[in-house]
Design a protein around this motif. Structure first.
Motif, short mmCIF file in Angstrom:
data_model
loop_
_atom_site.label_atom_id
_atom_site.label_comp_id
_atom_site.label_asym_id
_atom_site.label_seq_id
_atom_site.Cartn_x
_atom_site.Cartn_y
_atom_site.Cartn_z
N TYR A 168 -60.71 18.25 -16.93
CA TYR A 168 -59.30 18.62 -16.88
C TYR A 168 -58.47 17.38 -16.55
O TYR A 168 -58.88 16.54 -15.74
CB TYR A 168 -59.05 19.70 -15.82
N ASP A 169 -57.32 17.28 -17.18
CA ASP A 169 -56.39 16.21 -16.86
C ASP A 169 -55.69 16.50 -15.53
O ASP A 169 -55.50 15.61 -14.70
CB ASP A 169 -55.33 16.05 -17.96
N ILE A 170 -55.27 17.76 -15.36
CA ILE A 170 -54.55 18.19 -14.16
C ILE A 170 -55.15 19.50 -13.66
O ILE A 170 -55.41 20.40 -14.45
CB ILE A 170 -53.04 18.38 -14.45
N VAL A 171 -55.34 19.57 -12.35
CA VAL A 171 -55.79 20.80 -11.70
C VAL A 171 -54.72 21.17 -10.68
O VAL A 171 -54.23 20.32 -9.94
CB VAL A 171 -57.15 20.62 -10.99
N GLN A 189 -51.60 22.09 -4.19
CA GLN A 189 -51.95 20.71 -4.47
C GLN A 189 -52.15 20.54 -5.98
O GLN A 189 -52.56 21.47 -6.67
CB GLN A 189 -53.19 20.26 -3.71
N TYR A 190 -51.81 19.37 -6.43
CA TYR A 190 -52.07 18.95 -7.80
C TYR A 190 -53.08 17.82 -7.75
O TYR A 190 -52.98 16.93 -6.90
CB TYR A 190 -50.81 18.40 -8.47
N LEU A 191 -54.02 17.85 -8.67
CA LEU A 191 -54.92 16.72 -8.88
C LEU A 191 -54.59 16.15 -10.24
O LEU A 191 -54.61 16.86 -11.25
CB LEU A 191 -56.39 17.15 -8.86
N PHE A 192 -54.27 14.86 -10.26
CA PHE A 192 -54.09 14.13 -11.51
C PHE A 192 -55.40 13.40 -11.72
O PHE A 192 -55.71 12.44 -11.00
CB PHE A 192 -52.88 13.19 -11.40
N HIS A 193 -56.19 13.88 -12.67
CA HIS A 193 -57.59 13.47 -12.82
C HIS A 193 -57.79 12.35 -13.83
O HIS A 193 -58.84 11.72 -13.85
CB HIS A 193 -58.41 14.71 -13.22
N THR A 194 -56.80 12.12 -14.70
CA THR A 194 -56.94 11.13 -15.76
C THR A 194 -55.74 10.18 -15.76
O THR A 194 -54.67 10.52 -15.26
CB THR A 194 -57.03 11.79 -17.14
N GLU A 195 -55.95 9.01 -16.34
CA GLU A 195 -54.85 8.05 -16.48
C GLU A 195 -53.70 8.68 -17.26
O GLU A 195 -52.54 8.47 -16.93
CB GLU A 195 -55.34 6.78 -17.17
N GLN A 196 -54.02 9.44 -18.28
CA GLN A 196 -52.99 10.10 -19.09
C GLN A 196 -52.13 11.03 -18.23
O GLN A 196 -50.92 11.07 -18.37
CB GLN A 196 -53.63 10.86 -20.25
N SER A 197 -52.76 11.74 -17.30
CA SER A 197 -52.00 12.66 -16.46
C SER A 197 -51.07 11.89 -15.50
O SER A 197 -49.99 12.38 -15.17
CB SER A 197 -52.92 13.58 -15.68
N LEU A 198 -51.50 10.71 -15.06
CA LEU A 198 -50.66 9.91 -14.16
C LEU A 198 -49.35 9.49 -14.82
O LEU A 198 -48.37 9.23 -14.14
CB LEU A 198 -51.42 8.67 -13.68
#
Length: 161
Positions: A98-101, A139-148
């Motif tokens: 996932y990109d974002i959780v 909470q949000y998790l930004f898991h990938t560079e693309q999501s950042l």
């Protein structure tokens, strides 16, 4: 939407960092919509590290990007959420794509309840029922560079103990 990240440093350029322990949603950059949650987190880190100041970093989050990226959302505690958190915390080789959780944050009360579940004192259904009695923040998790790329730094508010 405005989101917050508590840190002992200003984080103008968020990045994916490998944590020193297993986290709820895996590796990535964590943020919340709760200023108070971010402030409590950084105050705890300051006390642990005997550091006199920290920061609540403030970002603009373009949440429309969630429609274009691979995301998963857990608006409330559920069996799927418990399973996902447990996999991230207890299975060393577990990873997700996932990109974002998005979902509830496991604060101290939640950690205690999860420990009872892990120790087989609470069933999964009892754990979920218990957690639904708490006022949980998100909470949000930004898991990938693309999501950042969906978050933009606004400012850092200094927190002093």
């Amino acid at each position: 939407m405005i989101i917050y990240h508590g840190s002992v440093e200003q984080v103008c350029n968020p990045e994916i960092r490998e944590p020193n322990h297993r986290l709820d949603y895996g590796v990535g950059f964590y943020a919340t919509t709760s200023y108070e949650q971010a402030k409590r987190w950084v105050q705890r880190k300051m006390r642990e590290g005997k550091i006199s100041k920290g920061y609540v970093n403030i970002y603009e989050f373009n949440e429309q990007v969630m429609e274009m990226l691979k995301t998963i959302s857990f608006p409330t505690p559920s069996e799927e959420w418990v399973d996902f958190v447990m996999q991230n915390r207890t299975e060393p080789k577990f990873t997700h794509d996932y990109d974002i959780v998005y979902g509830p944050v496991a604060n101290d009360h939640v950690y205690t309840a999860f420990a009872l579940y892990e120790g087989h004192v609470l069933s999964k259904q009892a754990l979920i029922a218990e957690l639904k009695t708490y006022k949980l923040v998100d909470q949000y998790l930004f898991h990938t560079e693309q999501s950042l790329n969906s978050i933009t730094f606004i400012e850092a508010k200094e927190i002093i103990l």
